[in-house]
Design a protein around this motif. Structure first.
Motif, PDB file in Angstrom:
ATOM      1  N   ASN A 169     -12.869  -0.968   0.728  1.00 29.12           N
ATOM      2  CA  ASN A 169     -13.760  -0.438  -0.312  1.00 29.12           C
ATOM      3  C   ASN A 169     -13.028   0.573  -1.188  1.00 29.12           C
ATOM      4  O   ASN A 169     -13.208   1.783  -1.065  1.00 29.12           O
ATOM      5  N   TRP A 170     -12.180   0.050  -2.057  1.00 28.72           N
ATOM      6  CA  TRP A 170     -11.478   0.904  -3.017  1.00 28.72           C
ATOM      7  C   TRP A 170     -12.499   1.554  -3.959  1.00 28.72           C
ATOM      8  O   TRP A 170     -13.646   1.136  -4.025  1.00 28.72           O
ATOM      9  N   ILE A 171     -12.073   2.601  -4.658  1.00 27.54           N
ATOM     10  CA  ILE A 171     -12.978   3.345  -5.541  1.00 27.54           C
ATOM     11  C   ILE A 171     -12.808   2.917  -6.997  1.00 27.54           C
ATOM     12  O   ILE A 171     -13.778   2.644  -7.683  1.00 27.54           O
ATOM     13  N   ILE A 172     -11.543   2.873  -7.446  1.00 27.60           N
ATOM     14  CA  ILE A 172     -11.290   2.434  -8.821  1.00 27.60           C
ATOM     15  C   ILE A 172     -10.143   1.424  -8.849  1.00 27.60           C
ATOM     16  O   ILE A 172      -9.256   1.440  -7.990  1.00 27.60           O
TER      17      ILE A 172
ATOM     18  N   TYR B  73      -5.426  -0.640  -6.723  1.00 23.67           N
ATOM     19  CA  TYR B  73      -6.767  -0.354  -6.212  1.00 23.67           C
ATOM     20  C   TYR B  73      -6.675   0.971  -5.472  1.00 23.67           C
ATOM     21  O   TYR B  73      -5.964   1.076  -4.474  1.00 23.67           O
ATOM     22  N   VAL B  74      -7.371   1.989  -5.981  1.00 27.35           N
ATOM     23  CA  VAL B  74      -7.261   3.347  -5.450  1.00 27.35           C
ATOM     24  C   VAL B  74      -8.480   3.676  -4.600  1.00 27.35           C
ATOM     25  O   VAL B  74      -9.620   3.424  -4.993  1.00 27.35           O
ATOM     26  N   GLY B  75      -8.227   4.247  -3.435  1.00 29.42           N
ATOM     27  CA  GLY B  75      -9.314   4.651  -2.550  1.00 29.42           C
ATOM     28  C   GLY B  75      -8.861   5.795  -1.661  1.00 29.42           C
ATOM     29  O   GLY B  75      -7.806   6.384  -1.876  1.00 29.42           O
TER      30      GLY B  75
ATOM     31  N   GLU C 229      -5.188   9.806  -0.670  1.00 25.13           N
ATOM     32  CA  GLU C 229      -5.629   8.625  -1.416  1.00 25.13           C
ATOM     33  C   GLU C 229      -4.560   7.549  -1.233  1.00 25.13           C
ATOM     34  O   GLU C 229      -3.393   7.852  -1.011  1.00 25.13           O
ATOM     35  N   TYR C 230      -4.992   6.309  -1.338  1.00 25.60           N
ATOM     36  CA  TYR C 230      -4.035   5.205  -1.303  1.00 25.60           C
ATOM     37  C   TYR C 230      -4.136   4.428  -2.608  1.00 25.60           C
ATOM     38  O   TYR C 230      -5.114   4.533  -3.345  1.00 25.60           O
ATOM     39  N   VAL C 231      -3.099   3.650  -2.869  1.00 25.82           N
ATOM     40  CA  VAL C 231      -3.157   2.662  -3.944  1.00 25.82           C
ATOM     41  C   VAL C 231      -2.567   1.371  -3.379  1.00 25.82           C
ATOM     42  O   VAL C 231      -1.473   1.360  -2.830  1.00 25.82           O
ATOM     43  N   MET C 232      -3.370   0.304  -3.443  1.00 26.03           N
ATOM     44  CA  MET C 232      -2.920  -1.030  -3.062  1.00 26.03           C
ATOM     45  C   MET C 232      -2.496  -1.709  -4.350  1.00 26.03           C
ATOM     46  O   MET C 232      -3.288  -1.815  -5.286  1.00 26.03           O
TER      47      MET C 232
ATOM     48  N   ILE D  47       0.849  -1.197   0.000  1.00 27.69           N
ATOM     49  CA  ILE D  47       0.000   0.000   0.000  1.00 27.69           C
ATOM     50  C   ILE D  47       0.882   1.244   0.000  1.00 27.69           C
ATOM     51  O   ILE D  47       1.844   1.343   0.770  1.00 27.69           O
ATOM     52  N   TYR D  48       0.544   2.166  -0.875  1.00 33.15           N
ATOM     53  CA  TYR D  48       1.227   3.456  -0.975  1.00 33.15           C
ATOM     54  C   TYR D  48       0.200   4.556  -0.764  1.00 33.15           C
ATOM     55  O   TYR D  48      -0.964   4.401  -1.115  1.00 33.15           O
ATOM     56  N   TYR D  49       0.664   5.699  -0.221  1.00 37.26           N
ATOM     57  CA  TYR D  49      -0.232   6.815   0.078  1.00 37.26           C
ATOM     58  C   TYR D  49       0.244   8.093  -0.603  1.00 37.26           C
ATOM     59  O   TYR D  49       1.447   8.349  -0.679  1.00 37.26           O
ATOM     60  N   ALA D  50      -0.721   8.902  -1.039  1.00 40.47           N
ATOM     61  CA  ALA D  50      -0.435  10.229  -1.581  1.00 40.47           C
ATOM     62  C   ALA D  50      -0.651  11.254  -0.472  1.00 40.47           C
ATOM     63  O   ALA D  50      -1.458  11.028   0.433  1.00 40.47           O
TER      64      ALA D  50
END
Length: 124
Positions: free
Chosen positions: A93-96, A20-22, A10-13, A3-6
């Motif tokens: 619950n990722w978004i995209i 998976y961005v959420g 937002e995160y991206v797994m 998992i990375y964070y901006a």
């Protein structure tokens, strides 16, 4: 999955070449009761650092900034009818779902430890 964070929360797994961005737990707590999620269409392209949608809560609306670049291969359709899922479990619950076009961008993002320090600094 890593998992990375901006900085924009937002995160991206990442699993292989798919992300998976959420929004982070910190973000959903700051927003409060989420009532609407604006998402791109499947097949759209997203660009790291650029807006791809928005979340609205009873107290605010926030743009969603993509932490990575790529093609949207899936959206979380459950959020259309139940945006509160982001409050209940934002990490699940990722978004995209995005096919990454430039995995090197991940090096610009924060790991969990750096993100926790970023959130701590933001509170002071």
């Amino acid at each position: 999955m890593k998992i990375y964070y901006a900085p924009s929360h937002e995160y991206v797994m990442v699993d292989g070449n798919v992300g998976y961005v959420g929004i982070s737990d910190y973000a959903q707590k700051a927003l409060g009761n989420i009532v609407y999620v604006d998402m791109p269409e499947q097949g759209d392209d997203v660009t790291a650092g650029e807006e791809f949608g928005a979340v609205e809560s009873v107290k605010a609306a926030e743009d969603l900034m993509s932490p990575v670049s790529g093609a949207v291969i899936n959206i979380n359709e459950a959020l259309i009818d139940n945006p509160r899922l982001l409050n209940e479990d934002p990490m699940h619950n990722w978004i995209i779902e995005v096919e990454l076009t430039n995995p090197a961008e991940l090096e610009e993002l924060m790991d969990e430890e750096a993100y926790a320090a970023h959130c701590e600094a933001e509170q002071h």
